[in-house]
Design a protein around this motif. Structure first.
Motif, mmCIF file in Angstrom:
data_model
loop_
_atom_site.group_PDB
_atom_site.id
_atom_site.type_symbol
_atom_site.label_atom_id
_atom_site.label_comp_id
_atom_site.label_asym_id
_atom_site.label_seq_id
_atom_site.Cartn_x
_atom_site.Cartn_y
_atom_site.Cartn_z
ATOM 1 N N UNK A 34 -3.559 34.225 -6.447
ATOM 2 C CA UNK A 34 -3.739 35.463 -5.685
ATOM 3 C C UNK A 34 -4.959 36.221 -6.203
ATOM 4 N N UNK A 35 -5.805 36.653 -5.284
ATOM 5 C CA UNK A 35 -6.987 37.416 -5.659
ATOM 6 C C UNK A 35 -8.191 36.590 -6.049
ATOM 7 N N UNK A 36 -8.065 35.267 -6.013
ATOM 8 C CA UNK A 36 -9.199 34.397 -6.373
ATOM 9 C C UNK A 36 -10.308 34.574 -5.342
ATOM 10 N N UNK A 37 -11.517 34.853 -5.823
ATOM 11 C CA UNK A 37 -12.616 35.199 -4.920
ATOM 12 C C UNK A 37 -13.145 33.998 -4.144
ATOM 13 N N UNK A 38 -13.027 32.819 -4.714
ATOM 14 C CA UNK A 38 -13.583 31.631 -4.055
ATOM 15 C C UNK A 38 -12.698 31.223 -2.875
ATOM 16 N N UNK A 39 -13.332 30.773 -1.783
ATOM 17 C CA UNK A 39 -12.600 30.325 -0.609
ATOM 18 C C UNK A 39 -12.061 28.917 -0.868
ATOM 19 N N UNK A 40 -10.751 28.807 -1.054
ATOM 20 C CA UNK A 40 -10.116 27.521 -1.307
ATOM 21 C C UNK A 40 -8.920 27.371 -0.367
ATOM 22 N N UNK A 41 -8.574 26.116 -0.082
ATOM 23 C CA UNK A 41 -7.389 25.827 0.723
ATOM 24 C C UNK A 41 -6.279 25.393 -0.212
ATOM 25 N N UNK A 42 -5.163 26.124 -0.206
ATOM 26 C CA UNK A 42 -4.056 25.858 -1.126
ATOM 27 C C UNK A 42 -2.875 25.274 -0.359
ATOM 28 N N UNK A 43 -2.373 24.154 -0.858
ATOM 29 C CA UNK A 43 -1.169 23.544 -0.308
ATOM 30 C C UNK A 43 -0.045 23.695 -1.320
#
Length: 370
Positions: free
Chosen positions: A44-53
């Protein structure tokens, strides 16, 4: 668009997730990143755009196998492989479907020998994150062999003496990776911020969230032994219920701004988790290393190596009496500070990212013709 790099992130404590975020943040902006984890909230709050499964949390699944299934022996090349557990089956299916969908250039595994084997069976190149400990068993060795490379988020000097040459040769040592980026104040500045006595001896006792916490009873013996010393205890503690409290033993629990507390200390007494070791090294305070129980003696082996390097005083058993404490603190103060500070590298996350990006490119490169 380039193939993504996928991270499998363990959810014991916060260290694996913080390490992943530090490395991912240093990857090239055009390199897509996906994450598999049972605790997406860690990001939560991570600035980088990542896709989390999200993966099923197997620890939360109530499964009691029938006696005959439970009695089946675990294969030597696996650590945890119960039979008949639907939650594990869902996890494996989710991982395989994710890998099949995103087709990653690399699968970074932090950490699991079984997932490394699964990646190789599924024809996905994997990088295994290495940790300390007694990891010469068939499962760990098979997991290392299944990977195309290994990444150690610590200085090569901290490598264990008994690590085989072939593992060393396949390992990229990044230097000590500290995920905290706060500016390190002077001792006087830190004490002013925290409202602490500028002259009093202060010992900070610290552990992370991956275990049961620091045992409280030995700390009461320390406080009794050194009544003029202020003991600041951060993180969780284990209480037995019969301890005597002392006014110089200050239980602060979870705090923000851990760097200020470390900088304010004359000595730090702490466990041997990766994050904690490198936070102390970054600040450069005398260190009494009290390893917590972990699988494969991970923290014990790390504490042994820190002691061999003269970077910390290893405390394998908490004192049951008050008399040893003065000697422990004085021994830590007598250590050469650079033996510890050299183990942390400001550019460790960037070094890890360069290694991963280089592997992601090199592994898929085809020779040119003409």
């Amino acid at each position: 668009m380039t193939q993504p790099i996928t991270f499998y992130v363990g959810h014991q404590g916060r260290g694996h997730a913080n390490r992943a975020m530090a490395i991912i943040g240093a990857l090239p902006a055009d390199r897509a990143v996906t994450i598999l984890t049972a605790r997406p909230a860690l990001f939560d709050g991570f600035a980088r755009d990542v896709a989390i499964t999200a993966l099923p949390d197997e620890a939360d699944a109530a499964y009691s196998p029938p006696p005959l299934l439970s009695a089946q022996p675990t294969p030597d090349i696996m650590h945890r492989a119960p039979l008949g557990d639907a939650a594990i089956r869902r996890s494996m299916r989710t991982i395989l479907e994710h890998l099949d969908t995103v087709d990653p250039a690399l699968f970074v595994i932090d950490v699991s020998a079984e997932i490394a084997l699964l990646a190789r069976i599924a024809s996905v190149p994997a990088i295994g994150i290495r940790m300390h400990g007694n990891r010469g068993d068939p499962a760990h060795l098979a997991g290392y062999q299944a990977c195309v490379g290994l990444l150690a988020p610590f200085d090569e000097a901290l490598e264990q003496r008994d690590t085989p040459d072939w593992i060393r040769a396949r390992t990229c040592y990044t230097g000590g990776l500290c995920t905290t980026q706060d500016i390190v104040p002077t001792k006087a500045e830190a004490r002013t911020r925290l409202g602490l006595d500028p002259q009093r001896e202060i010992v900070v006792v610290l552990t992370g969230g991956g275990g049961a916490g620091t045992p409280y009873a030995p700390l009461t013996m320390a406080a009794r032994a050194l009544p003029d010393t202020q003991w600041l205890v951060l993180g969780p503690v284990q209480r037995e219920g019969h301890e005597t409290d002392f006014g110089n033993l200050d239980m602060r629990g979870w705090v923000s701004g851990i760097t200020d507390y470390l900088a304010a200390a004359d000595v730090v007494v702490a466990s041997a988790g990766d994050t904690i070791v490198h936070e102390i090294a970054r600040v450069g305070r005398p260190y009494v290393c009290a390893p917590e129980w972990r699988y494969f003696d991970e923290q014990v082996r790390k504490a042994e190596r820190l002691a061999e390097l003269g970077a910390a005083i290893a405390l394998f058993n908490w004192p049951g009496a008050s008399t040893p404490w003065r000697g422990l603190l004085d021994a830590a103060k007598a250590l050469a500070p650079e033996a510890l500070t050299m183990l942390q590298a400001d550019a460790a996350a960037a070094a890890a990212a360069r290694y991963l990006e280089g592997m992601a490119v090199a592994l898929w490169a085809r020779p040119t013709t003409g």
